[in-house]
Structure formats: C-alpha cells, structure tokens
Scaffold this active site. Structure first.
Site, short mmCIF file in Angstrom:
data_model
loop_
_atom_site.label_atom_id
_atom_site.label_comp_id
_atom_site.label_asym_id
_atom_site.label_seq_id
_atom_site.Cartn_x
_atom_site.Cartn_y
_atom_site.Cartn_z
N ARG A 53 0.83 -1.20 0.00
CA ARG A 53 0.00 0.00 0.00
C ARG A 53 0.87 1.26 0.00
O ARG A 53 2.02 1.25 0.42
CB ARG A 53 -0.91 0.01 1.23
CG ARG A 53 -2.01 -1.03 1.22
CD ARG A 53 -2.91 -0.90 2.44
NE ARG A 53 -2.20 -1.17 3.68
CZ ARG A 53 -1.78 -0.24 4.54
NH1 ARG A 53 -1.97 1.04 4.28
NH2 ARG A 53 -1.15 -0.58 5.65
N LYS A 195 -8.67 -2.25 0.35
CA LYS A 195 -8.58 -1.41 1.55
C LYS A 195 -9.33 -0.08 1.39
O LYS A 195 -9.76 0.50 2.38
CB LYS A 195 -7.11 -1.14 1.90
CG LYS A 195 -6.41 -2.37 2.49
CD LYS A 195 -7.14 -2.90 3.72
CE LYS A 195 -6.38 -4.04 4.39
NZ LYS A 195 -7.14 -4.63 5.53
N HIS A 214 -11.01 -4.26 11.94
CA HIS A 214 -9.92 -4.88 11.19
C HIS A 214 -9.54 -6.14 11.95
O HIS A 214 -8.62 -6.15 12.76
CB HIS A 214 -8.74 -3.91 11.10
CG HIS A 214 -7.63 -4.41 10.23
ND1 HIS A 214 -6.31 -4.10 10.44
CD2 HIS A 214 -7.64 -5.19 9.12
CE1 HIS A 214 -5.55 -4.67 9.52
NE2 HIS A 214 -6.35 -5.33 8.71
N SER A 232 -1.50 -6.19 9.55
CA SER A 232 -1.00 -7.14 8.57
C SER A 232 0.26 -7.83 9.07
O SER A 232 1.18 -7.18 9.57
CB SER A 232 -0.71 -6.42 7.25
OG SER A 232 -0.17 -7.29 6.30
N LYS A 236 -3.63 -12.80 11.80
CA LYS A 236 -5.09 -12.86 11.77
C LYS A 236 -5.59 -13.98 10.86
O LYS A 236 -6.43 -14.79 11.24
CB LYS A 236 -5.69 -11.54 11.28
CG LYS A 236 -5.47 -10.35 12.17
CD LYS A 236 -6.33 -9.17 11.77
CE LYS A 236 -6.29 -8.85 10.29
NZ LYS A 236 -4.94 -8.53 9.78
N THR A 237 -5.08 -14.00 9.64
CA THR A 237 -5.54 -15.00 8.67
C THR A 237 -5.14 -16.40 9.09
O THR A 237 -5.95 -17.33 9.06
CB THR A 237 -4.97 -14.68 7.27
OG1 THR A 237 -5.41 -13.39 6.86
CG2 THR A 237 -5.40 -15.70 6.25
N ASP A 251 -10.34 -10.88 7.65
CA ASP A 251 -9.69 -9.57 7.76
C ASP A 251 -10.60 -8.41 8.15
O ASP A 251 -10.17 -7.50 8.84
CB ASP A 251 -9.00 -9.23 6.43
CG ASP A 251 -8.04 -8.06 6.55
OD1 ASP A 251 -7.21 -8.06 7.48
OD2 ASP A 251 -8.11 -7.14 5.71
N ARG A 316 1.16 -12.14 -1.69
CA ARG A 316 -0.25 -12.25 -1.31
C ARG A 316 -0.99 -13.26 -2.17
O ARG A 316 -0.63 -13.52 -3.32
CB ARG A 316 -0.94 -10.89 -1.47
CG ARG A 316 -0.45 -9.82 -0.52
CD ARG A 316 -1.10 -9.94 0.83
NE ARG A 316 -0.69 -8.91 1.76
CZ ARG A 316 -1.28 -8.69 2.92
NH1 ARG A 316 -2.31 -9.43 3.29
NH2 ARG A 316 -0.85 -7.74 3.72
#
Length: 529
Positions: A53, A195, A214, A232, A236-237, A251, A316
């Site tokens: 990003r 995003k 988030h 990130s 989390k994933t 997410d 990703r």
C-alpha cells in the site's frame, strides 16, 4: 462536474465487460499477458515497484459531507473538491480510451441489512478477478436489481503529475464520500482496491451503530465466536484458519446488535513461507481462480515458490472464502465470546499471552501496537515498532475514539474475555538473538484462551507492562510465558522492555479523551515519569 456514485455512462464504452465468470476473466488475463497461469491453477501477477500500500498517497476529499466527520491529519489527508474534479476527469478520459474495461458489480457486507452495493471498474482484467474474489458476488436476481452506491475506478496505467494534480507522487488513492467515488491510479497493487472499500465501510457503518473492525473471526461448535484483531502480518488470517472452528472471515468484519458479519467475500492472505504442513487450509485454498500477487515461480515447474522474497516479502494470495474447507455460509454469526489482540513484537519483551482487564483492553485497542513487518508498505524493509489505533489506523476516517467507545460498550454488554497475544519474537529482539514464537505455541495459547482454560489459572504480574501472565498454558514451554526468563541476559531484557514501555506512554499521550482508568491501564514502568 462529477456525477454522484461515479454514474458516468460507462455503458457507452464499446467494450465494457461486466461480471465476467472466473474462466472468462482468466482467458482475458492470459490473452493480454497480464499474468501467468501457475501449476496450481492460480494466476500470478506482479505489480512492479508498488508491492504494498501507499498510505502517503491516499486522500479524502474535503467537502460539506466529510468536513465535520473525518479525523483530518497525516492518515486522513485532505484534497479539495476542485482538484478531485480535475483528476476524476483525467482518470475517466484515460479509461474511456482503453480498448476494454472490466466492471464487477457486487457487495461489501455479508449481512443484507448492512451491505454496501458497489461497482469496481478496472483497466486490468486481473484486478477485476481480484475484486470478484475479495468482494461478495451477487446472484442473478441481485445482479439484475443491483444499484451501485459506491464506485471504484482503478487505472494503474494513468500516472499523476504531482505538480499539476496536487498529489504527492505519480500514485493516488482518493475517496470522495460526497460523490461516493474512489479513484486509484499509478499503482498496480490490487490491495488498494480492497482497503479503500474497507475505509468506506469504516466511515459508513458507525453512522448505523455498527462497529467496523480490522479483524478475522471464526466460530466454534457451540456457536462461540472469536475475534482476532491485528495489523497485517500478525497472524489474523493464519490463526482464524482453524480446522476445529468455522471461518467467518479473515480480515474485515462488522459487529452489530445482530452479531458479527464478514465485510468481504474472500481472503487476502500473506503467503511468505506458506507451506502445506504449517497452514494446510490456506495452502489448499490457492487454486483455480485464485490470484497470487508478487509470488515467485519455479522456472521449470511453474509452481509457486512461497519462500522466495526476490520481489517482496509482502507476497499475497486472494481467493474466495468458499475455497476454505470449514466456513460459515453466509458469513454471519452471533455475538462474540472472546477477543484476541495480536501483536508481532520485534523487541521480544511482550508476554506471549496475557489476559486483559476491560480497562487494559481499551488501552491496547487504542494503542494498536505491533512491529510493522517488511513489505507491507513501501520502504519498510525490517520490522519497525508502530502504534496503529484500533489495529487499523490507516483505514479509519473517523476519530479512533469513535471505534474505541463502540468496542468498549460491546465488551461490557456481552461480557467478552479479551487476551493480548504476541506472535512476534522471544528470547531476544529481532536480529539480536530473538526467535519468532512458534506457530504451534501460539495456536496452543489460542486454543486455551478460547476454551476457557485460562479463566481461572494462577497468573504472574509483568512488573514492566502490568499484564497478568498465565502461570501455565497446555502445550507451551513454561519458560517462554514470562519473557524475562527466555532472555540470556536479563539486563538486555530490562533495557528493551523499558524502552517499549515508554513508547506506549509517549504514544498514548494523544488520547486525551480517554478516561483516567484507561489512561492508567498501560505499562507500570514509566507511568509516573
């Protein structure tokens, strides 16, 4: 003048291809040589110099709608209406001159009560496939009646001129809440599409008394819901992809008085060092129709090489949530029973797990501490200590206090247990003798927390951070639980821990609206300095 919702008559474009099927999009992608077909059936695209990003290139249009709601500052940079109008015209003129354009009509929000109808118009076919996999695809009836309330225009080939267009670089991501349009140009990184819509939901949902989060979420056999907050790279994933619990989403979620719902229809997993042995659910989910971003391929077999960081560490994979074996359909569930804050602490001094009081929960939610991992944003090459309010400051148009107050109210209303889990380093800091905490240990901590095994165990007070550390956790070596015990040199530990404690205090000074009890819930060291 820009029409609301970006309702320029795109239908007049001779080749506007709408809601193409996955096979048709892949045919287009390969024919235009936008990406490569891998041996797994996924397509692999590279995004040039923008492999993460670009937060410094993100703007919100300052107008009568946004003026008094947006929390203006370094995160939410303003741009005036006239500048937006000019850049919108340039972007649309550029897109209209392309031989083909691709439109995806779909939704953000799995709960029909709160979903946002949207459209994503892209220059690249692979960006449209990305949008199709990450957002919620309508059925035939929904598509026939679809009226987009927000439009994303993605034009990576259009380069801005910072002098005439008043941007910071050739790249721009601009949200107009008044016109309900998002402009994206000068970057091929598809994550900007995902995003930017999350930022929109963070603006819209609180106005309907829904907390946007988030976080990832899953649910157990008895319907018990767990939320995993974290930036990130914190896990989390990975941690929400649990073979013994059903995945709600990986997410982005909303929390309403009806329960929790996924904002997305897919997953966007970091896949650096991904392996079938460690993360079989995610590994097996990456198949035909999935989009790999900046993943290196074996030159002979065309198999993804997830250990290769030649292009970036921020590799990703985007895939529909249905590719996971154990999911909730539709992606909605009841009220949460447990919340886990995830942090990847590069200093190696935060406890691997601690149970938080309600005041500590609010303190750490507002702090949103982690170590920003390499590749997530441009220019980040090694972990950096960072504080991101609500574990998602880059995506919060409103003041962090708005989201924090909503979370605090919901925690009390539903008597939710809250834990802080460090998925980062132990035994030393990053690059100085520390090792990343094993995923198997982290999973054991999560299991124990969600099963209620830590509700009544003896705890040890961390004298620097003021956190209560469980005396024991099944499956985790006892010496790892108290960080000081894992370090070879206690003086080095004390020094690093005290430095981190002061960073917490210095960061929290900006939250002057927090109650005294929350302000006092931070580290013990340095509290009165």
């Amino acid at each position: 003048m820009v029409e609301k919702n970006g309702s320029t008559k795109w239908e007049q474009h001779s080749q506007l291809l709408e809601n193409l099927s996955v096979p048709r999009l892949i045919q287009k992608i390969l024919a235009k040589k936008e990406a490569t077909l891998t041996a797994t059936g996924a397509i692999r695209a590279t995004t040039g110099k923008y492999t993460g990003r670009s937060p410094k290139d993100k703007f919100i249009v300052r107008d009568a709608v946004s003026e008094n709601l947006v929390d203006w500052g370094p995160v939410n940079q303003s741009i005036d209406e006239a500048t937006f109008e000019k850049l919108y015209r340039k972007t649309t003129d550029y897109l209209k001159n392309q031989k083909e354009l691709y439109r995806f009509k779909g939704f953000a929000g799995a709960d029909p009560e709160y979903r946002l109808p949207l459209q994503v118009i892209t220059e690249y076919a692979w960006h449209n496939l990305f949008a199709r996999q990450l957002f919620i695809t309508p059925n035939k009836e929904e598509l026939a009646n679809h009226q987009a309330e927000f439009t994303v225009l993605s034009a990576p080939g259009f380069i801005a001129d910072p002098i005439t267009d008043k941007t910071h670089s050739e790249t721009f991501i601009i949200i107009s809440f008044k016109k309900r349009i998002i402009l994206i140009g000068g970057t091929e990184y598809a994550g900007e599409i995902k995003k930017s819509i999350f930022s929109v939901m963070n603006y819209l949902l609180p106005q309907r008394e829904v907390l946007p989060m988030h976080c990832s979420a899953n649910v157990g056999e008895e319907g018990e819901v767990a939320l995993f907050f974290g930036l990130s790279g914190t896990g989390k994933t990975t941690l929400s992809a649990d073979p013994y619990r059903r995945l709600i989403g990986d997410d982005e979620h909303g929390w309403s008085n009806r329960g929790v719902f996924n904002i997305e229809g897919g997953c966007y997993a970091k896949c650096i060092n991904l392996s079938k042995e460690k993360e079989p659910q995610i590994y097996n989910a990456i198949r035909f129709g999935s989009v790999l971003e900046n993943v290196s391929l074996d030159p002979e077999t065309d198999l993804p090489d997830y250990s290769n960081t030649e292009l970036t560490e921020n590799t990703r994979a985007a895939y529909p949530i249905e590719n996971m074996n154990n999911v909730v359909t539709p992606s909605v569930a009841g009220q949460p029973n447990a919340i886990i804050f995830l942090t990847a602490d590069a200093s190696g001094t935060l406890p691997p797990i601690s149970k938080l009081t309600s005041e500590q929960a609010m303190y750490h939610f507002l702090s949103g501490y982690t170590s920003k991992l390499a590749g997530t944003e441009r220019g980040v090459t090694e972990p950096q200590a960072t504080f991101s309010a609500c574990f998602g400051a880059p995506f919060l148009p409103l003041s962090p206090s708005v989201y924090a107050e909503m979370l605090g109210k919901k925690i009390k209303e539903h008597a939710v247990n809250v834990f802080l889990i460090n998925t980062g380093w132990t035994g030393g800091s990053y690059g100085k003798g520390g090792e990343r905490i094993k995923l198997s240990y982290t999973r054991a901590m999560v299991y124990a927390a969600l099963a209620g095994e830590l509700n009544n165990v003896d705890t040890v007070l961390d004298e620097i951070f003021g956190l209560q550390i469980p005396h024991e956790v099944p499956g985790v070596p006892e010496h790892l639980l108290v960080p000081a015990n894992a370090w070879a040199n206690i003086d080095d530990y004390q020094k690093n821990a005290q430095q981190l404690a002061m960073k917490f205090h210095n960061n929290f000074q900006k939250f002057t609206e927090a109650s005294p009890s929350i302000q006092q819930a931070g580290p013990l060291y340095g509290k009165n300095l």
